[in-house]
Design a protein around this motif. Sequence first.
Motif, PDB file in Angstrom:
ATOM      1  N   ARG A 169      19.121   3.961   0.263  1.00 18.79           N
ATOM      2  CA  ARG A 169      18.616   3.214  -0.877  1.00 18.79           C
ATOM      3  C   ARG A 169      17.396   2.435  -0.423  1.00 18.79           C
ATOM      4  O   ARG A 169      17.414   1.789   0.631  1.00 18.79           O
ATOM      5  N   LEU A 170      16.312   2.512  -1.207  1.00 19.16           N
ATOM      6  CA  LEU A 170      15.087   1.794  -0.865  1.00 19.16           C
ATOM      7  C   LEU A 170      14.490   1.228  -2.138  1.00 19.16           C
ATOM      8  O   LEU A 170      14.290   1.957  -3.116  1.00 19.16           O
ATOM      9  N   TYR A 172      11.586  -1.807  -3.799  1.00 19.96           N
ATOM     10  CA  TYR A 172      10.490  -2.759  -3.608  1.00 19.96           C
ATOM     11  C   TYR A 172      10.544  -3.753  -4.761  1.00 19.96           C
ATOM     12  O   TYR A 172      10.757  -3.369  -5.919  1.00 19.96           O
ATOM     13  N   VAL A 178      11.430  -6.169   0.113  1.00 19.60           N
ATOM     14  CA  VAL A 178      11.964  -4.841   0.431  1.00 19.60           C
ATOM     15  C   VAL A 178      13.468  -4.969   0.607  1.00 19.60           C
ATOM     16  O   VAL A 178      13.960  -5.923   1.224  1.00 19.60           O
ATOM     17  N   ALA A 180      16.598  -2.300   1.699  1.00 18.10           N
ATOM     18  CA  ALA A 180      16.860  -0.929   2.138  1.00 18.10           C
ATOM     19  C   ALA A 180      18.239  -0.823   2.773  1.00 18.10           C
ATOM     20  O   ALA A 180      18.701  -1.762   3.449  1.00 18.10           O
ATOM     21  N   GLY A 678      13.245   1.228  -7.281  1.00 14.60           N
ATOM     22  CA  GLY A 678      13.540   1.954  -6.058  1.00 14.60           C
ATOM     23  C   GLY A 678      14.237   3.272  -6.295  1.00 14.60           C
ATOM     24  O   GLY A 678      14.420   3.727  -7.444  1.00 14.60           O
TER      25      GLY A 678
END
Length: 683
Positions: A169-170, A172, A178, A180, A678
């Motif tokens: 999972r990422l 912004y 951020v 992640a 994301g």
Amino acid sequence: MLLRAAAMRALLFPLLLSSTAALAQVEDEIVVTGRGLGAAVGEGVFDTIVIDRARLEGSASNRLEDLLRDVPGFQLFRRSDARTANPTSQGATLRALGGNASSRALLILDGVPQTDPFGGWVSWPAYDPQRLGEVRVTRGGGSGAWGPGALAGTIELASADPQPGATGRLAYGSRDSVDAQLGLGLAACAGFLTLSGAYARGDGFVPVVGEDRGPVDRASPYEQASLAVRGVAPLGRNVELQASGLAFSDARERGTAFSDILTKGADASLRLVGPRWSALAYLQTRDFTNSFASVGAGRATVSRASEQYSVPSTGLGARGEWRPRLGAIDLRLGGDWRQTEGETRELYSFVAGAATRGRLAGGRTATLGGFAEAAWRSDTVTLTAGGRLDRWTISDGALHERVLAGGATLTDTRFADRSGWEPTGRAGLAWRPAETVTVRSAAYLGWRLPTLNELYRPFRAGTDATAANAELAPERLKGVEAGLDWRPSGALRLSATAFANRLEDAIANVTLGRGPGTFPVVGFVAAGGEYRQRQNLDRIEARGIEIDASARLGAWSLAGGWSWVDAKVGADAAAAPLNGLRPAQTPRHALSATLAWDGGVGGRAAATARWVGSQFEDDLNAQTLRGAFTLDASASWPLSRRLSLEARGENLTDARIEAGISGDGVVERATPRTLWIGLRWNG
């Protein structure tokens, strides 16, 4: 001698290797779960809320401390989350029992207590919600089978079932943030190994509200990371070995120069689980760095006031439980041991940017207890009763202060060792007069030992200063409750619980004077600042009502709850001005509701509304934090079979959430509007 990171590595690696070796030796098809013993028969008589996997995956903030606010009555000492709050204000409690930053609710992960060995607060960034399978919150219940510390309740975290392959999972977000996560699940024979990492950073927001800011105020950045490894292997058909390791780093700043904070920690545990028994051993290490700033008039200047350059601490423990059956009676027998050791190493009395004095303070605490509970259940009635006996010790307490130039000793105090016994118990009844209705009642006792931080470490927060108290007594709780559960179908539930709790010898920060002036232990307090000392109050009495409901219709679900608590302090002697007042940081009302949609194959959406009532900042009820209404939302949509697009929003209306007020009236806020976009990968 304090155990350090080397000791952690020495324990962790053999545990993981033993898991791997065991995997290779299994030839038969045996399936392991990685779970502990299930909920005991008698747990059904207490007020319990479950946060399931779907909710853990779909929160707007992706932060455990925020998710727990779904449970009305749950609160941290401050309204801020772990991105901006000082970690020392991150203790958890329930049912408006107040606090002084140490937890009055017991948090456990796969059976292991998670509070900081030195301070009793919780390092929330260590616990990625994506690693968890469910969270069980029991409000009340006393010091039952899980041990001391469960005054206000117990929060049980259970690791998620393994998911083969890779997940990620990422996202912004606002203010260059951020978020992640990366996970890997490996199957071998009948066991499994999971690895997971999490990373979060952001430039942060300015904590002080606009009208109170000065030239020194700036954004509060954060950077946090954690790595977890877990191996599970069968030892025959009915026993499994579970080895776990966790390491984390948490760096934050509090919105001015000289306010940086760094926490590092590592945990290791080994658990054996059989059909009706379990055995657990664990080790925790922590180190903590915390710098405190002194802000001048008009917030135009800032300088370093003190610095905890190292606070090493360790926690060691073990627990065993056996659940035999005696005819129609289910028994729960066992014992537990926990030892904490640590010290704070500080520099203080800064002049022209340089420290002039040093301080070492710390000690050791230990508890050893045994418990026995019995439960009987028929088609309509469940009865449970049990007790435990704990032996506690506080030892090796010391405070040493010296002048840095020349090394002259200012204070060299060795505090007397102390010990005692704490008997507690609990009993409950659940009666089902109809298929859809259950009536519950319970009575319980609980207790908590003062932390090393409360006993030995003075501290500063802005212009305010608080002295420790090495003579603090354990806190003791007496509680009763009665409840009604209505479940007309599997898709509809309504629960109501009324409770009355009495916390005796409650530890609180008691205001004893105002600056400018010089006070014992803490030294000089500037104008506008307050001098406090940790003291045992006579009692805190909390009476209230909790209502929880959930409903499901097709792809839609609605869950929520409300709590109302009338809490009052009973105090005399030096704390007499607090008598009849409300405990600091305890709202009267809390409300939460989540509307969710699950379209299957990766399509989800949820909106969460929360309202928390006003609460007093201080013990004298002189400063009020306004109530706040917030709205969060999250949504995901599949782009392919394994890839999904996610959008999240925290505090969408950008409500002002007041988190604190300093002695001179400066207001600090919690998280403003924060938006995320994301991707999620499901292997």
